[in-house]
Motif scaffolding. Structure first.
Motif, PDB file in Angstrom:
ATOM      1  N   LEU A  85       0.814  -1.311  -0.168  1.00 33.28           N
ATOM      2  CA  LEU A  85      -0.041   0.008   0.276  1.00 33.28           C
ATOM      3  C   LEU A  85       0.380   1.547  -0.358  1.00 33.28           C
ATOM      4  O   LEU A  85       0.941   2.073  -0.076  1.00 33.28           O
ATOM      5  CB  LEU A  85      -1.056  -0.100   1.404  1.00 33.28           C
ATOM      6  N   ALA A  86       1.912   1.498   1.042  1.00 34.77           N
ATOM      7  CA  ALA A  86       2.587   2.176   0.839  1.00 34.77           C
ATOM      8  C   ALA A  86       3.380   2.820  -0.107  1.00 34.77           C
ATOM      9  O   ALA A  86       3.386   3.785  -0.512  1.00 34.77           O
ATOM     10  CB  ALA A  86       3.994   2.613   1.690  1.00 34.77           C
ATOM     11  N   LEU A  87       4.205   1.112  -1.202  1.00 37.20           N
ATOM     12  CA  LEU A  87       4.342   1.463  -2.835  1.00 37.20           C
ATOM     13  C   LEU A  87       3.350   2.276  -3.617  1.00 37.20           C
ATOM     14  O   LEU A  87       3.854   2.879  -4.150  1.00 37.20           O
ATOM     15  CB  LEU A  87       5.114  -0.245  -2.876  1.00 37.20           C
ATOM     16  N   ALA A  88       2.359   1.852  -3.409  1.00 35.06           N
ATOM     17  CA  ALA A  88       1.171   2.694  -4.385  1.00 35.06           C
ATOM     18  C   ALA A  88       0.967   3.688  -4.313  1.00 35.06           C
ATOM     19  O   ALA A  88       0.771   4.483  -5.025  1.00 35.06           O
ATOM     20  CB  ALA A  88       0.220   1.685  -3.909  1.00 35.06           C
ATOM     21  N   CYS A  89       1.092   4.195  -2.431  1.00 37.29           N
ATOM     22  CA  CYS A  89       0.773   5.841  -2.131  1.00 37.29           C
ATOM     23  C   CYS A  89       2.448   6.610  -2.833  1.00 37.29           C
ATOM     24  O   CYS A  89       1.633   6.963  -3.609  1.00 37.29           O
ATOM     25  CB  CYS A  89       0.652   5.884  -1.372  1.00 37.29           C
ATOM     26  N   ALA A  90       2.786   5.875  -2.890  1.00 38.68           N
ATOM     27  CA  ALA A  90       4.058   6.921  -3.596  1.00 38.68           C
ATOM     28  C   ALA A  90       4.323   6.633  -4.383  1.00 38.68           C
ATOM     29  O   ALA A  90       5.065   6.975  -5.456  1.00 38.68           O
ATOM     30  CB  ALA A  90       5.850   5.960  -2.924  1.00 38.68           C
ATOM     31  N   LEU A  91       4.324   5.652  -5.689  1.00 39.23           N
ATOM     32  CA  LEU A  91       3.844   5.763  -7.475  1.00 39.23           C
ATOM     33  C   LEU A  91       2.971   6.832  -7.342  1.00 39.23           C
ATOM     34  O   LEU A  91       2.506   7.946  -8.020  1.00 39.23           O
ATOM     35  CB  LEU A  91       3.925   4.659  -7.725  1.00 39.23           C
ATOM     36  N   LEU A  92       1.878   6.410  -6.764  1.00 36.25           N
ATOM     37  CA  LEU A  92       0.643   7.690  -6.695  1.00 36.25           C
ATOM     38  C   LEU A  92       1.293   9.225  -6.826  1.00 36.25           C
ATOM     39  O   LEU A  92       0.880   9.835  -7.368  1.00 36.25           O
ATOM     40  CB  LEU A  92      -0.625   7.569  -6.444  1.00 36.25           C
TER      41      LEU A  92
END
Length: 335
Positions: free
Chosen positions: A42-49
């Motif tokens: 989830l953190a990686l997805a938020c960072a990518l977003l």
């Protein structure tokens, strides 16, 4: 996709199969490691977003900066063009005023010369009469040159386009030969008017006369003494046209200079007048412009045995059909 799903949800997968996709059950019964993996994902997805949003914002700001810089440059160049155009208009207005002043100051003495020489020609006889007529002819040609200045591209004021009218070709050629006769006689030259397809063309009498004067004058300048200048008309290349040819016995025009014949240029042509006559290099450009205003074309070709052949091609005038005479007692429409 299966290896990734197994790596992230490996411990949760049995639960999903046993109890269905209930998020509460998955979170409650999932081991700690799996929950950490979900958190990292989830953190990686938020960072990518967030990175994608930031990149989009940065790109938008960069494009806005480039757009503002381009708009400033366009405004600056527009101001510079306005200033340059205003300066050019001022120069053209000044040039037009100078041409009008020259026209005004030259017409009066030319008119006096023509009037006095005409009276002399009436009072004298023999050689004196011929000389007086030559003065009238030369002064009239100088007056025509003044008119050429007013019609040249040097003046900014728009000139009304001539209205083409039917012109008889043969009388027009004969009149041009008479006007340039005194010029040719000074070099023992003669103008030979060949019989050909005359007919009628659409054109402006004054402009066509100036074009022929210009071509005959050039032929005399660049031809040796005692030569013959040939003037004739025939069917043109195009459908429904008449071609007028002026052929001389001069040196011709080198091939490398032919492309500039009908353009205004500071470069002088290689051939020079044979008797030291003045040559400004603008006559053919003006003649081509006048022919174009009459809906015609102008071209050059080397003579078959040397010399130059300049051709003016104009549309042939179509004689309108005669209106039939109505029978007696019946009035014509529109009368």
């Amino acid at each position: 996709a299966w290896p990734l799903r197994s790596a992230v949800l490996g411990d949760v997968w049995p639960v999903l199969l046993a109890e269905g996709p209930s998020s509460v059950a998955v979170v409650e019964r999932a081991p700690l490691l799996t929950r950490r993996r979900l958190g990292w994902l989830l953190a990686l997805a938020c960072a990518l977003l967030a990175g994608a949003v930031g990149a989009a914002q940065w790109r938008a700001r960069a494009q806005a900066r480039m757009r503002r810089a381009l708009e400033r440059r366009v405004r600056r160049r527009t101001r510079e063009l306005r200033i340059a155009n205003a300066e050019l208009r001022a120069v053209d207005r000044m040039r037009a005023r100078l041409v009008r002043m020259a026209d005004h100051d030259l017409r009066s003495p030319l008119g006096a010369i023509i009037g006095n020489a005409t009276m002399l020609a009436e009072d004298l006889d023999g050689e004196g009469r011929e000389m007086a007529r030559d003065i009238v002819t030369s002064a009239s040609r100088m007056e025509s040159i003044v008119e050429d200045l007013l019609r040249s591209p040097l003046t900014l004021e728009s000139q009304a386009r001539p209205v083409p009218r039917p012109l008889a070709v043969t009388p027009t050629l004969e009149a041009a030969a008479r006007r340039l006769g005194p010029v040719c006689r000074r070099k023992a030259q003669r103008i030979e008017l060949a019989a050909g397809a005359g007919g009628t063309v659409l054109g402006d009498a004054a402009l066509l006369g100036r074009v022929l004067d210009n071509l005959l004058d050039n032929a005399s300048k660049f031809s040796p003494s005692g030569s013959v200048i040939r003037l004739c008309a025939e069917e043109g290349r195009g459908a429904g046209t008449v071609a007028i040819h002026v052929a001389d016995e001069g040196p011709g025009v080198p091939e490398v200079e032919r492309a500039l014949l009908f353009r205004e240029s500071d470069a002088r042509p290689t051939p020079r007048p044979t008797a030291g006559e003045a040559s400004r290099g603008i006559g053919l450009a003006l003649a081509a412009m006048w022919v174009g205003t009459m809906g015609g074309t102008m071209r050059y070709a080397p003579g078959a045995t040397g010399g130059s052949v300049f051709t003016v091609e104009l549309p042939r005038a179509v004689t309108p059909p005669a209106t039939p005479t109505p029978p007696r007692g019946v009035s014509a429409i529109g009368t």
